[in-house]
Scaffold this motif. Structure first.
Motif, PDB file in Angstrom:
ATOM      1  N   LEU A  37      31.189  -6.573  14.423  1.00 62.61           N
ATOM      2  CA  LEU A  37      30.857  -6.039  15.745  1.00 62.61           C
ATOM      3  C   LEU A  37      30.586  -4.536  15.699  1.00 62.61           C
ATOM      4  CD1 LEU A  37      33.426  -7.989  17.926  1.00 62.61           C
ATOM      5  CD2 LEU A  37      30.984  -8.439  17.677  1.00 62.61           C
ATOM      6  N   VAL A  40      26.865  -3.527  15.572  1.00 62.83           N
ATOM      7  CA  VAL A  40      25.998  -3.729  16.729  1.00 62.83           C
ATOM      8  C   VAL A  40      25.827  -2.409  17.470  1.00 62.83           C
ATOM      9  CG1 VAL A  40      25.730  -4.965  18.917  1.00 62.83           C
ATOM     10  CG2 VAL A  40      26.757  -6.117  16.945  1.00 62.83           C
ATOM     11  N   ASN A  41      24.581  -2.039  17.721  1.00 61.69           N
ATOM     12  CA  ASN A  41      24.286  -0.813  18.458  1.00 61.69           C
ATOM     13  C   ASN A  41      24.478  -1.076  19.949  1.00 61.69           C
ATOM     14  OD1 ASN A  41      23.340   1.511  19.578  1.00 61.69           O
ATOM     15  ND2 ASN A  41      21.287   1.379  18.717  1.00 61.69           N
ATOM     16  N   THR A  42      25.440  -0.419  20.547  1.00 63.22           N
ATOM     17  CA  THR A  42      25.731  -0.605  21.970  1.00 63.22           C
ATOM     18  C   THR A  42      25.393   0.637  22.792  1.00 63.22           C
ATOM     19  OG1 THR A  42      28.025   0.074  21.612  1.00 63.22           O
ATOM     20  CG2 THR A  42      27.560  -2.299  21.525  1.00 63.22           C
ATOM     21  N   ASP A  43      24.605   1.542  22.214  1.00 63.10           N
ATOM     22  CA  ASP A  43      24.212   2.745  22.956  1.00 63.10           C
ATOM     23  C   ASP A  43      23.456   2.343  24.220  1.00 63.10           C
ATOM     24  OD1 ASP A  43      25.327   4.272  20.975  1.00 63.10           O
ATOM     25  OD2 ASP A  43      23.418   4.691  19.961  1.00 63.10           O
ATOM     26  N   VAL A  45      24.459   0.559  26.678  1.00 56.85           N
ATOM     27  CA  VAL A  45      24.872  -0.726  27.246  1.00 56.85           C
ATOM     28  C   VAL A  45      26.113  -0.498  28.102  1.00 56.85           C
ATOM     29  CG1 VAL A  45      25.652  -3.072  26.757  1.00 56.85           C
ATOM     30  CG2 VAL A  45      23.952  -1.980  25.269  1.00 56.85           C
ATOM     31  N   PRO A  47      29.455  -1.425  30.058  1.00 56.25           N
ATOM     32  CA  PRO A  47      30.508  -2.440  29.897  1.00 56.25           C
ATOM     33  C   PRO A  47      30.468  -3.433  31.055  1.00 56.25           C
ATOM     34  CG  PRO A  47      31.419  -0.213  29.823  1.00 56.25           C
ATOM     35  CD  PRO A  47      29.985  -0.092  30.201  1.00 56.25           C
TER      36      PRO A  47
END
Length: 107
Positions: A37, A40-43, A45, A47
């Motif tokens: 996990l 994974v690029n969560t820039d 995103v 919550p």
């Protein structure tokens, strides 16, 4: 590798005994799987509170189809106090870290 102190802490939180090779391997595999996990690029995103947060969730009526079966249900309990299940079942007292003479010291 999982540090002995981390194993001890997890055992006390989860009431799970990791003192055998299979338990430690299962934990290490779970950690390795979860580490994916981090890739994974969560820039950008936001919550979420729920995967269904864009839907209106309705409560259904609770239709009782059977009842008055307390005695039968409690027969399934490994341990009970009065008319209550003792949870978690199989709750085992874990020795303190310094009292252990297991192979965990080398893991």
């Amino acid at each position: 590798k999982v540090a002995v102190e981390v194993l001890d802490h997890l055992e006390r939180l989860a009431l799970v005994d990791f003192r055998d090779t299979e338990g430690i391997e299962r934990l290490q595999n779970a950690i390795q799987f979860a580490d994916q996990l981090h890739e994974v690029n969560t820039d950008g995103v936001e919550p979420m509170d729920s995967v269904l947060e864009d839907r209106c969730l309705y409560l259904r009526e609770d239709d009782v189809t059977e009842g008055n079966c307390t005695k039968e249900l409690l027969q399934n309990a490994r341990e009970k106090v009065e008319e209550y299940f003792v949870a978690p079942p199989g709750n085992i007292p874990l020795p303190k870290l310094e009292e252990r003479d297991t192979f965990l010291q080398g893991s």
